[in-house]
Write an enzyme that holds these catalytic residues in place. Structure first.
Site, PDB file in Angstrom:
ATOM      1  CG  ASN A   1       1.051  -9.157 -14.412  1.00  0.00           C
ATOM      2  OD1 ASN A   1       1.601 -10.088 -14.990  1.00  0.00           O
ATOM      3  ND2 ASN A   1       0.042  -9.340 -13.591  1.00  0.00           N
TER       4      ASN A   1
ATOM      5  NE  ARG B   1       1.842 -12.672 -11.526  1.00  0.00           N
ATOM      6  CZ  ARG B   1       1.368 -13.483 -12.473  1.00  0.00           C
ATOM      7  NH1 ARG B   1       1.311 -13.076 -13.730  1.00  0.00           N
ATOM      8  NH2 ARG B   1       0.958 -14.702 -12.169  1.00  0.00           N
TER       9      ARG B   1
ATOM     10  CG  HIS C   1      -2.360 -17.326  -8.331  1.00  0.00           C
ATOM     11  ND1 HIS C   1      -3.137 -18.449  -8.489  1.00  0.00           N
ATOM     12  CD2 HIS C   1      -2.338 -16.722  -9.545  1.00  0.00           C
ATOM     13  CE1 HIS C   1      -3.567 -18.508  -9.739  1.00  0.00           C
ATOM     14  NE2 HIS C   1      -3.096 -17.476 -10.406  1.00  0.00           N
TER      15      HIS C   1
ATOM     16  NE  ARG D   1      -3.351 -21.333 -16.662  1.00  0.00           N
ATOM     17  CZ  ARG D   1      -2.864 -20.489 -15.756  1.00  0.00           C
ATOM     18  NH1 ARG D   1      -2.104 -20.938 -14.772  1.00  0.00           N
ATOM     19  NH2 ARG D   1      -3.133 -19.211 -15.833  1.00  0.00           N
TER      20      ARG D   1
ATOM     21  CD  GLU E   1      -1.945 -10.716  -8.839  1.00  0.00           C
ATOM     22  OE1 GLU E   1      -1.456 -11.861  -8.922  1.00  0.00           O
ATOM     23  OE2 GLU E   1      -2.691 -10.229  -9.702  1.00  0.00           O
TER      24      GLU E   1
END
Length: 396
Positions: A13, A95, A183, A243, A382
């Protein structure tokens, strides 16, 4: 891509300044949910990159200043080689943030696929390049090693077109300007684990809240995505650590026309200097902000953060036509009882009733018996989703 007995699967990742990795043992069936080895390199572009891995002492790395990212990858490769022994690495799963409008399922990467994925860099300029850099480096070193791209956008392929569309001139749709959602690997795991844990109780109107440094919500029905808060980019939707989340585009025009900021400066502000950090002026991490709520700016930042979550849950509840289950996941969602409590208290109108003791203990179910909505806390995984995808391709 045939599976060899005893294969190990590596998941990478890759972010702009960090690489997380996890190694899974595919010789065990079913594939274990927990990796046999995992770790990360953080601060790759900084003065003192840090290497951490299970079963090893932490270390500060001396990386080539001209190409620190490749240096970090090579360090992980060396440590991996030391662990393999007689075992074989069967595949590497990555990913990849963006699959564009073409890739809706994991795919083995070759030169043609890599070229396609590079074409999506303008859609995710701060995320897409880093996974591709790792893929390209490994293709050069080990062209025989299968590499599998797993897309954060893929889970949201099921949302209706009306949710994908943006109210812009129609020709921009053909250029890929649409709402994709992100996501997806996290939500794919939620769909898997919630079905296992709650059966039909999770197949109704469910909202999953992935609250980490990046944050989004996903509305599911039948454990399939029907709407999500992130859109064309990972800037949309909820207020996040650094963000901005959803923002009046007029504010961006103001920054450029009146403040005279260029595109790069605006992009840096929206991705790195906004959100909790920007409003509080202190930090993007609620753990650091909560003890300082006596400061007005910090209190306002946390109030706005919770308000945006609550407002978007209300919007997705309207899309779903009601709410049966609310699930918190990712770093803040899994571990911050105060944020969960404030969100749930504001959702009392929906029939949400929290069990404060269960919430403080981070229990699997934190709603009280009188709650009309089940509220759950579920760790995401994940890496396992990506490893499982690679294994399925190897076996297919």
């Amino acid at each position: 891509m045939a599976k060899a007995a005893g294969d190990l699967l590596l998941v990478l990742n890759c972010g702009s300044s960090s690489i997380k990795f996890a190694l899974f043992d595919a010789a065990i069936s079913p594939l274990p949910r927990q990796p046999a080895w995992s770790g990360k390199v953080e601060g790759i572009t900084g003065a003192a990159p840090r290497y951490e891995a299970s079963g090893e002492p932490d270390a500060t790395l001396a990386l080539d200043a001209d190409d620190p990212y490749t240096g970090a990858l090579m360090h992980i490769r060396e440590r991996l080689q030391a662990r393999l022994g007689e075992r074989r690495l069967g595949a590497v799963a990555h990913r990849v943030v963006h699959g564009g409008s073409k890739y809706f399922a994991p795919v083995q990467v070759d030169a043609a696929v890599l070229a396609d994925l590079r074409s999506y860099i303008p859609l995710a300029p701060l995320h897409q390049p880093f996974a591709l850099e790792a893929i390209e480096a490994l293709l050069g070193l080990h062209p025989e090693l299968p590499q599998v791209a797993c897309f954060d956008t893929a889970f949201h392929h099921t949302v209706p077109k009306v949710e994908q569309m943006l109210p812009l001139p129609r020709e921009l749709w053909d250029e890929g300007l649409r709402r994709y959602g992100f996501h997806g690997l996290s939500y794919a795991y939620m769909a898997t684990v919630l079905a296992e844990r709650y059966g039909d109780g999770a197949r109704g109107r469910t909202i999953c809240a992935h609250l980490g440094s990046g944050a989004s919500l996903c509305a599911m029905h039948g454990l399939r995505s029907v709407a999500t808060t992130m859109g064309f980019s990972a800037l949309d939707g909820l207020m996040m650590g650094t963000r901005c989340g959803a923002l009046d585009p007029g504010a961006v025009l103001y920054l450029m026309q009146v403040r005279g900021l260029g595109v790069d400066a605006v992009g840096h502000m929206l991705y790195h200097d906004s959100g909790l950090l920007g409003v509080s002026g202190v930090s993007g991490d609620p753990r650091e902000l909560l003890p300082r709520e006596g400061e007005a700016a910090v209190a306002e930042a946390l109030a706005l953060y919770v308000r945006r979550i609550v407002r978007e849950i209300g919007a997705l509840t309207a899309v779903l036509g009601g709410l049966d289950m609310l699930v918190f996941t990712a770093g803040i969602g899994e571990h911050n009882a105060v944020i969960r409590e404030r969100v749930c208290d504001a959702l009392g109108w929906l029939g949400v009733a929290l069990d404060t003791r269960a919430n403080a203990a981070h229990a699997a179910v934190v709603s009280g018996p009188e709650s009309r909505v089940r509220v759950a806390v579920e760790p995401t995984n994940e890496e396992w989703i990506a490893a499982r995808a690679a294994l399925e391709l190897m076996q297919g």
